[in-house]
Enzyme design. Structure first.
Site, short mmCIF file in Angstrom:
data_model
loop_
_atom_site.label_atom_id
_atom_site.label_comp_id
_atom_site.label_asym_id
_atom_site.label_seq_id
_atom_site.Cartn_x
_atom_site.Cartn_y
_atom_site.Cartn_z
N HIS A 1 40.27 41.60 47.19
CA HIS A 1 40.98 40.58 46.41
C HIS A 1 42.36 41.05 45.95
O HIS A 1 42.92 40.49 45.01
CB HIS A 1 40.12 40.12 45.22
CG HIS A 1 38.87 39.41 45.66
ND1 HIS A 1 37.79 39.19 44.84
CD2 HIS A 1 38.55 38.86 46.86
CE1 HIS A 1 36.84 38.54 45.53
NE2 HIS A 1 37.28 38.34 46.75
N ASN B 1 37.51 44.36 42.97
CA ASN B 1 38.27 44.52 41.73
C ASN B 1 39.75 44.70 42.01
O ASN B 1 40.14 45.35 42.98
CB ASN B 1 37.74 45.72 40.95
CG ASN B 1 36.29 45.53 40.54
OD1 ASN B 1 35.80 44.40 40.56
ND2 ASN B 1 35.60 46.60 40.20
#
Ligand code: APR
Length: 253
Positions: A119, A102
């Site tokens: 990410h 997330n």
């Protein structure tokens, strides 16, 4: 024994636990998952077409506006019972790490300190040209109501356009972050995978890496996402209910 009972037994004796989280852990905080349709001003847009370097090159104002909107959404959200349960477990003397896909900061806002963002995150943008991160004034993150587009600010060093410090489709993960995450997973006894569809690689390989290293994998999800191996236990349920119930039964928190 049910999967729940086996998961409880595995967690009870574990001293080194990794939580691997995806959009499903933040869904009940009001942040839509990647499989949900966009709403409001963005309902006619396909996120898959905005989350690429190509999209940013073609229409930087639209892509920057999209991430300002998402940033606002995240800022308005609060950590939920699942984020808080993860943090509580870390206060019991066990070795607890969080690896998340997330880009929100809800684990950190719940108090977790050891959080790897595979990410990236929306915290500090970076330059599209020279890749250096830049700090912005809070007002530079404002998105006027009803606006979808906003020109990205410029890099103070090279005047390139700033973009979010996240990994877009088609981009490689940070080698440092990935290698460190793999090492953490390879040394844990239990990996608890929460709210991820397991379809975006290489992040989706994390449960398999844990299994190959001899760890037990517990999945918490609304649907069955297990790989079907003997050392996996599937807990079907909402992250905010199933995860606190599991950790409470196993570890008394
Ligand atoms: N509780 C538990 N699980 C949930 C909940 C909930 N309340 N709500 C949704 N889920 C589950 C869904 O069943 C699904 O398996 O969370 C998962 C969300 O899947 P995705 O939207 O694919 O999110 P994620 O796995 O994090 O996506 C991985 O894909 O688009 C890219 O880079 C993006 O990091 C993202 C990556």
């Amino acid at each position: 024994m049910s999967d729940m009972e086996r998961a409880i037994a595995a967690l009870r004796s574990a001293t080194s636990i990794v939580f691997f989280t995806g959009a499903g852990i933040s869904a009940e905080s009001g942040i839509p998952t990647f499989r949900d349709k966009l709403t409001g001003l963005w309902s006619t847009h396909d996120p898959g077409k905005l989350e690429t370097a190509k999209a940013f090159r073609e229409n930087p104002a639209l892509v920057w506006g999209f991430y300002l909107w998402r940033r606002n959404q995240i800022n308005q959200a609060k950590p939920n019972a699942a984020h808080l349960a993860v943090q509580r477990l870390a206060t019991t003397g066990r070795n607890v790490a969080v690896i998340t896909q997330n880009i929100d900061d809800l684990h950190e806002r719940a108090g977790s300190v050891d959080v790897a963002h595979l990410h990236g995150s929306l915290k500090s943008p970076k330059c599209f040209a020279c890749h250096r991160t830049a700090d912005l004034q809070p007002s530079q993150f404002d998105l006027p109501q009803h606006a979808v587009e906003r020109d990205p600010p410029r890099c103070p060093r090279c005047n390139g356009r700033l973009r979010p410090s996240i990994i877009w489709f088609g981009e490689d993960l940070s080698t440092v972050v990935w290698k460190s995450a793999v090492a953490t997973v390879q040394s844990c006894q239990v990996l608890v995978s929460v709210g991820t569809s397991g379809i975006v690689t290489p992040a989706a390989e994390i449960p398999q890496i844990a299994l190959s290293s001899g760890a037990v994998v517990i999945h918490v999800n609304l649907v069955d996402v297990s790989l079907g191996t003997p050392n996996e236990f599937m807990i079907i349920g909402k992250a905010t209910e199933a995860l606190p119930a599991l950790l409470s039964a196993a570890c008394g928190i």
